[in-house]
Design an enzyme around this catalytic site. Structure first.
Site, PDB file in Angstrom:
ATOM      1  N   ASP A 119     -14.521  -3.995  10.850  1.00 11.92           N
ATOM      2  CA  ASP A 119     -14.424  -3.870   9.396  1.00 11.92           C
ATOM      3  C   ASP A 119     -15.785  -3.376   8.900  1.00 11.92           C
ATOM      4  O   ASP A 119     -16.782  -4.096   8.974  1.00 11.92           O
ATOM      5  CB  ASP A 119     -14.071  -5.240   8.796  1.00 11.92           C
ATOM      6  CG  ASP A 119     -13.834  -5.176   7.295  1.00 11.92           C
ATOM      7  OD1 ASP A 119     -14.426  -4.295   6.641  1.00 11.92           O
ATOM      8  OD2 ASP A 119     -13.085  -6.025   6.774  1.00 11.92           O
ATOM      9  N   LYS A 142     -14.577  -1.434  -2.405  1.00 13.76           N
ATOM     10  CA  LYS A 142     -15.987  -1.792  -2.517  1.00 13.76           C
ATOM     11  C   LYS A 142     -16.862  -0.548  -2.693  1.00 13.76           C
ATOM     12  O   LYS A 142     -16.812   0.078  -3.726  1.00 13.76           O
ATOM     13  CB  LYS A 142     -16.404  -2.627  -1.297  1.00 13.76           C
ATOM     14  CG  LYS A 142     -15.391  -3.713  -0.922  1.00 13.76           C
ATOM     15  CD  LYS A 142     -15.167  -4.726  -2.026  1.00 13.76           C
ATOM     16  CE  LYS A 142     -14.215  -5.811  -1.542  1.00 13.76           C
ATOM     17  NZ  LYS A 142     -13.700  -6.658  -2.588  1.00 13.76           N
ATOM     18  N   ARG A 181       6.034   7.498  -0.450  1.00 19.17           N
ATOM     19  CA  ARG A 181       5.600   6.424   0.447  1.00 19.17           C
ATOM     20  C   ARG A 181       5.108   6.992   1.781  1.00 19.17           C
ATOM     21  O   ARG A 181       4.224   6.452   2.420  1.00 19.17           O
ATOM     22  CB  ARG A 181       6.737   5.407   0.643  1.00 19.17           C
ATOM     23  CG  ARG A 181       6.377   4.277   1.561  1.00 19.17           C
ATOM     24  CD  ARG A 181       7.251   3.032   1.417  1.00 19.17           C
ATOM     25  NE  ARG A 181       8.595   3.217   0.951  1.00 19.17           N
ATOM     26  CZ  ARG A 181       9.632   3.629   1.697  1.00 19.17           C
ATOM     27  NH1 ARG A 181       9.467   3.905   2.965  1.00 19.17           N
ATOM     28  NH2 ARG A 181      10.832   3.749   1.161  1.00 19.17           N
ATOM     29  N   TYR A 184     -14.580 -12.137   5.912  1.00 23.88           N
ATOM     30  CA  TYR A 184     -14.052 -12.283   4.562  1.00 23.88           C
ATOM     31  C   TYR A 184     -12.943 -13.337   4.548  1.00 23.88           C
ATOM     32  O   TYR A 184     -11.980 -13.245   5.310  1.00 23.88           O
ATOM     33  CB  TYR A 184     -13.544 -10.926   4.057  1.00 23.88           C
ATOM     34  CG  TYR A 184     -12.736 -11.037   2.797  1.00 23.88           C
ATOM     35  CD1 TYR A 184     -13.271 -11.638   1.666  1.00 23.88           C
ATOM     36  CD2 TYR A 184     -11.437 -10.556   2.731  1.00 23.88           C
ATOM     37  CE1 TYR A 184     -12.521 -11.764   0.512  1.00 23.88           C
ATOM     38  CE2 TYR A 184     -10.682 -10.664   1.585  1.00 23.88           C
ATOM     39  CZ  TYR A 184     -11.230 -11.271   0.481  1.00 23.88           C
ATOM     40  OH  TYR A 184     -10.481 -11.404  -0.653  1.00 23.88           O
TER      41      TYR A 184
HETATM   42  N1  PLP Z   1     -12.936  -6.761   4.221  1.00 30.64           N
HETATM   43  C1  PLP Z   1     -14.039  -7.278   3.658  1.00 30.64           C
HETATM   44  C2  PLP Z   1     -15.302  -7.361   4.480  1.00 30.64           C
HETATM   45  C3  PLP Z   1     -14.013  -7.736   2.340  1.00 30.64           C
HETATM   46  O1  PLP Z   1     -15.132  -8.255   1.804  1.00 30.64           O
HETATM   47  C4  PLP Z   1     -12.802  -7.662   1.603  1.00 30.64           C
HETATM   48  C5  PLP Z   1     -12.737  -8.135   0.219  1.00 30.64           C
HETATM   49  O2  PLP Z   1     -13.682  -8.672  -0.320  1.00 30.64           O
HETATM   50  C6  PLP Z   1     -11.675  -7.152   2.247  1.00 30.64           C
HETATM   51  C7  PLP Z   1     -11.784  -6.680   3.540  1.00 30.64           C
HETATM   52  C8  PLP Z   1     -10.352  -7.102   1.528  1.00 30.64           C
HETATM   53  O3  PLP Z   1     -10.310  -6.007   0.686  1.00 30.64           O
HETATM   54  P1  PLP Z   1      -9.385  -5.921  -0.625  1.00 30.64           P
HETATM   55  O4  PLP Z   1      -9.949  -6.889  -1.615  1.00 30.64           O
HETATM   56  O5  PLP Z   1      -9.501  -4.484  -1.002  1.00 30.64           O
HETATM   57  O6  PLP Z   1      -7.997  -6.306  -0.212  1.00 30.64           O
END
Ligand code: PLP
Length: 379
Positions: free
Chosen positions: A176, A201, A52, A104
């Protein structure tokens, strides 16, 4: 890292992938062990103690992620949402957070829930509205968290300008970078304090790893120190195998992303002229309201685009139903092209237009993708 490995196209292939000194293995070893042995006097035999806290395969991934984003330090997590959760749990009751009003959906929901539990006030704002942003910053919020480009409206934020305004009030800026990836944009070099991303992604790129990462411009930042401590005692660690898969995928990140953008640029320009399409939301089009900012801060405009279809929700659903090559699925950034009717996925709280279809453009042949879209748009 030895040698002249400083450009991003070289870093993706080499960062975190040094030859294993104990075996000479060229491919990074996969260490699955959750625990690490001690000698007779209790001293650790190596640098690690428990899975961890850290693991040699995860270390390699974090080295690579930090190099790609130009960060002082990186922390890999089990998902992108786990990063947002970690950021939030590092705050204190009474702290304020500003977020963009387009982001998101899953993280917006997560922040609302955690905000209530932790007594953290979360305010969503149109980050294009300078006066509203300055008013909110005057209350000296702890964090401003935004995406650029945003998901799903593909808005672009002037990161350098926002960083200046945040810092004037002592607010930490977290960007992000999921939709751009470090190939197209490096927010830390534009002044952001932290970058978060869903490695699920583009970094994974094959739709087979769930992961996230947080990157810090400065390891001495108090929020980073608290996060690093909390990460050891909370459980959002990625599995070593997922770290290994990500390292493997990162080697082709630049090739994949550029090919995806080649396809997206051509399709966006073509879609903008199609009668069944009311609007194409894509930072690469001159009609995009923040096109000039995107040109300045991104190498290229990305491979995500959203369509507003003629015929309202029924038009969007008909378009979705006719797709054959695009897969109807959530997520983005993979080698396969995906399409999604966002509002249907986001549910009753959604503010996304009901005629919006989000496309994640993959690496397939451009004409095959165009043929599929043309068929789906036929009257
Ligand atoms: N940030 C963005 C811009 C996203 O589009 C997403 C998911 O689609 C996330 C964060 C969250 O990521 P995760 O699905 O890996 O938890």
């Amino acid at each position: 890292m030895k040698g002249n490995k400083t450009t991003i196209d070289t870093l993706v292939v080499h960062a975190g992938r040094e030859v294993d000194p104990s075996t000479g293995a060229v491919a990074p070893p996969l260490h699955l062990s959750t625990t690490f042995a001690r000698g007779v006097d209790g001293e650790l035999l190596g640098e690690h103690l428990y899975g961890r806290h850290g693991n040699p395969t995860r270390d390699r991934l974090e080295t690579a992620l930090a190099a790609l984003e130009g960060a002082a330090a990186a922390a890999a997590f089990a998902s992108g949402c786990a990063v947002a959760e970690a950021l939030f749990t590092a705050l204190r009751s009474g702290d304020r957070v500003i977020v963009s009003d387009d982001m998101y959906f899953g993280i917006r929901q997560l922040l609302r829930e955690l905000g209530e539990s932790f007594g953290v006030e979360v305010t969503a704002l149109d980050l294009d509205d300078d006066a509203a942003v300055d008013r909110a910053l005057a209350a000296r919020p702890k964090l401003l968290l935004c995406e650029s480009p945003t998901n799903p409206l593909l808005r672009v934020v002037d990161i350098a300008a926002l960083a200046g305004r945040c810092h004037a009030q002592g607010t930490t800026l977290v960007v992000d970078n999921t939709l751009a990836s470090p190939i197209l944009q490096q927010p830390l070099t534009l002044g952001a304090d932290f970058v978060m991303c869903s490695t699920t992604k583009f970094l994974s790129g094959h739709g087979d790893v769930l992961g996230g990462a947080l990157l810090a411009a400065d390891e001495a930042h108090p929020l980073w120190r608290r996060l690093a401590k909390l990460r050891k005692v909370t459980g959002a660690s990625p599995s070593p195998f997922d770290c290994w898969l990500l390292l493997r995928s990162i080697a082709t990140l630049s090739l994949r992303v550029h090919r995806q953008v080649d396809n997206a640029e051509a399709l966006a320009a073509w879609l903008a002229d199609q009668p069944g399409v009311e609007a194409v939301l894509y930072p690469g089009l001159a009609s995009h309201p923040q096109h000039a900012i995107a040109r300045r801060q991104m190498k290229r405009p990305g491979s995500m685009l959203s369509l507003l279809l003629a015929g309202g929700e029924a038009g969007a659903r008909r378009f979705m139903a006719r797709l054959e090559l695009f897969t109807r699925a959530t997520s983005l950034g993979s080698v396969h092209s995906l399409a999604e009717h966002r509002r249907a996925v986001e549910g009753p709280d959604s503010t996304t237009p009901d005629n919006l279809v989000r496309l994640s453009i993959g690496i397939e042949d451009l004409e095959d993708l165009r043929t599929d879209l043309a068929r789906a748009l036929e009257a």
